[in-house]
Design an enzyme around this catalytic site. Structure first.
Site, PDB file in Angstrom:
ATOM      1  N   ASP A  69     -14.545  16.900 -32.924  1.00  0.00           N
ATOM      2  CA  ASP A  69     -13.573  15.936 -33.421  1.00  0.00           C
ATOM      3  C   ASP A  69     -14.144  14.539 -33.639  1.00  0.00           C
ATOM      4  OD1 ASP A  69     -10.894  14.765 -33.876  1.00  0.00           O
ATOM      5  OD2 ASP A  69     -11.257  13.856 -31.924  1.00  0.00           O
ATOM      6  N   ASP A  72     -17.103  13.521 -29.129  1.00  0.00           N
ATOM      7  CA  ASP A  72     -17.034  14.540 -28.085  1.00  0.00           C
ATOM      8  C   ASP A  72     -17.376  15.904 -28.672  1.00  0.00           C
ATOM      9  OD1 ASP A  72     -14.832  15.127 -29.661  1.00  0.00           O
ATOM     10  OD2 ASP A  72     -13.400  14.226 -28.282  1.00  0.00           O
ATOM     11  N   TYR A 240      -4.060  13.836 -29.061  1.00  0.00           N
ATOM     12  CA  TYR A 240      -3.403  13.972 -30.361  1.00  0.00           C
ATOM     13  C   TYR A 240      -1.988  14.498 -30.167  1.00  0.00           C
ATOM     14  CZ  TYR A 240      -7.954  13.148 -32.478  1.00  0.00           C
ATOM     15  OH  TYR A 240      -9.146  12.579 -32.864  1.00  0.00           O
ATOM     16  N   GLU A 444     -16.059   4.214 -31.688  1.00  0.00           N
ATOM     17  CA  GLU A 444     -16.000   5.667 -31.860  1.00  0.00           C
ATOM     18  C   GLU A 444     -15.905   6.012 -33.333  1.00  0.00           C
ATOM     19  OE1 GLU A 444     -14.503   9.508 -29.475  1.00  0.00           O
ATOM     20  OE2 GLU A 444     -13.057   7.880 -29.581  1.00  0.00           O
TER      21      GLU A 444
END
Length: 539
Positions: A69, A72, A240, A444
């Site tokens: 994703d 990670d 999510y 990120e």
């Protein structure tokens, strides 16, 4: 039924639209954006980059494909379906951008790799759907997972849903991606053997999600599978959590209508289903949990009803009026703000294509967002890794960090690999980016960040307007000048070339014991290749 919103006012007469900045590398950025997805591949051997390899291919891994994703190693179904479907939508809307840049073959590769995950996740016989692989809590608990996934052999749980609570948002996202991929293959590779398979699976997944009119988001469901915990909300809610499923169901049905085409007897039915679930877009851009904008785009194409175009225009008008930095970056959120600016730009360019009478302001607004991301900002800093002479060095990404065992700490160690093409979250202020790995809201990267960004790049490469200069104003915000320089379009030497591009042969070694002998002439170049000959077939 509420009346459609009025169209936005005509743009100011001094706003002419898009005009590509010659100091920015739009095409190179699109190619590298495609390469980022290949760095996220999990399974049987990513194509690039060279510092990645086959991973999670043992019997413990339920599906040996799909994308990690973000920074990670979890395969979250909701953002994966969104990312792949929006990539497909961007290419359906603006194919010329992919064709002219040379990024088409990489896009097809990426969509087919994701399609392998979606088709494998669906078990038609048992009527179950895998919506996640990996434990987000465990994965995120330590940056010690920064070691390559190739070095990990631990057991990985999977989570699946059944027809009693189908996870309609995830199922419809998978369906939208498969249908969009099929539609693109019809255009670019019409003999591809999996076109009908993708359409059929998309229809099955959408019907599974519809659940006889009882659609439910996946975080409202209990989880089965090897990692069953009783609740998908407990498993994925902190990462999510879904706000509903209607928007994804509408987008999925619209994409299926596009894929089957007007000649199919089910075409009107799929349009009706998309309209049934439709919700108008708001003044907040599209995202992994909001596909209202894409639905409005497709439903206008499919029906030519002005209400869909007016709703899209109203949303874009709200984007333009959003608060902004002194150099016109719109700020919608403190978490990954550049992702939302790019998403707003993509919706604006989609609107401009469909409403040429209002296109100039939408195009100028969108280009100013993308140009800022690519380095047209006071810091002359590109927020796309590997693009420009100045770009993020410390993304929040475990594989790219590749920490030594003694430095498995988020704040320690040099980042070992250039994560080419990844868009970082960015900052809410001009010059506010700290480039700290631990600041995941800024540093990120994620597959959903690059999805609409890629579509916006393709749109700008395909953009047509009467402008004769780079836009410095969108009618609401004006900046004094362009900050981009010739170094803004550099591509880092470690970033790979587009798929289908002929690679130069390595130089021959010098002959032994003849140091003064001139080197032999280089071999003749290989015959030219065209990306149209490049075909990947999975399944």
């Amino acid at each position: 039924t509420n009346p459609p919103p009025p169209p936005p006012p005509p743009p100011p007469s001094n706003i002419k639209g898009c005009y590509l900045n010659p100091s920015l590398g739009y095409g190179a950025s699109l190619i590298q954006s495609m390469k980022f997805y290949q760095a996220q591949e999990g399974g049987n051997g990513p194509s690039v980059p060279k510092w990645r390899g086959a991973c999670y291919t043992g019997t413990n891994e339920k599906i040996k494909s799909g994308w990690f994703d973000a920074g990670d190693y979890v395969k979250f179904g909701l953002p994966m379906g969104y990312s792949a479907s929006v990539l497909a939508l961007g290419a359906l809307d603006f194919p010329g951008g992919y064709e002219s840049s040379g990024a088409k073959a990489d896009l097809i590769h990426n969509l087919l790799f994701a399609a392998e995950f979606f088709t494998t996740a669906w078990n038609k016989k048992d009527n179950t759907l895998i919506v996640q692989i990996g434990d987000g809590g465990k994965d995120h608990a330590s940056f010690c997972a920064c070691k390559y996934p190739e070095r990990q052999a631990e057991w990985r749980p999977f989570y699946e849903l059944s027809s009693s609570c189908p996870g309609s948002d995830v199922a419809a996202g998978y369906a939208a991606s498969l249908a969009g991929t099929a539609a693109l293959l019809k255009k670019w590779q019409p003999t591809h053997p999996d076109i009908q398979k993708f359409i059929d699976t998309a229809i099955e997944l959408w019907n599974f999600g519809d659940n006889n009119g009882n659609a439910k988001p996946y975080t409202a469901c209990g989880a089965g599978g090897s990692g069953s915990s009783g609740s998908m909300s407990a498993v994925a809610g902190n990462f999510y959590s879904s706000g509903g499923a209607s928007d994804q169901m509408s987008f999925g049905a619209a994409m299926i209508a596009v894929a089957v085409g007007k000649g199919d007897s089910g075409y009107p039915t799929w349009i009706g289903r998309a309209e049934k679930y439709y919700e108008a877009p708001s003044n907040f851009p599209m995202s992994w949990d909001d596909t209202k904008g894409p639905s409005a785009m497709l439903l206008y194409d499919l029906t030519q009803k002005s209400s869909y175009l007016s709703a899209l225009g109203s949303a874009v008008n709200g984007f333009i009026k959003q608060k902004h930095t002194p150099n016109c970056l719109r700020v919608f959120s403190g978490w990954g703000p550049l992702r939302y600016a790019a998403n707003a730009a993509f919706m604006a360019l989609g609107y401009a294509k469909r409403a040429p009478q209002y296109a100039a302001q939408a195009q100028a607004f969108a280009q100013m967002q993308i140009d800022y991301i690519l380095g047209d900002n006071p810091q002359q800093f590109s927020y796309v890794i590997g693009i420009s002479s100045k770009f993020p060095q410390n993304p929040h990404h475990r594989s790219a960090a590749d920490c030594a065992p003694s430095q498995c700490d988020i704040n320690k160690g040099q980042t070992q690999h250039v994560l080419c093409g990844a868009l970082v979250g960015g900052a809410t202020t001009d010059g506010g980016y700290g480039d700290k790995r631990a600041d995941y809201q800024q540093s990120e990267v994620a597959t959903d960040y690059n999805a609409a960004f890629s579509g916006a790049l393709a749109a700008l490469l395909d953009c047509k307007s009467t402008a004769t200069a780079v836009p410095l104003s969108d009618g609401v915000c004006t900046k004094q000048k362009s900050f981009a320089t010739s170094s803004s379009n550099q591509v880092h030497s470690s970033c790979p070339s587009a798929l289908g591009t002929a690679q130069p042969p390595p130089p021959p070694p010098p002959p032994p014991d003849t140091p003064n002998t001139p080197p032999p002439p280089p071999p003749p170049p290989p015959p030219p290749t065209t990306e149209d000959k490049f075909s990947i077939q999975i399944g």
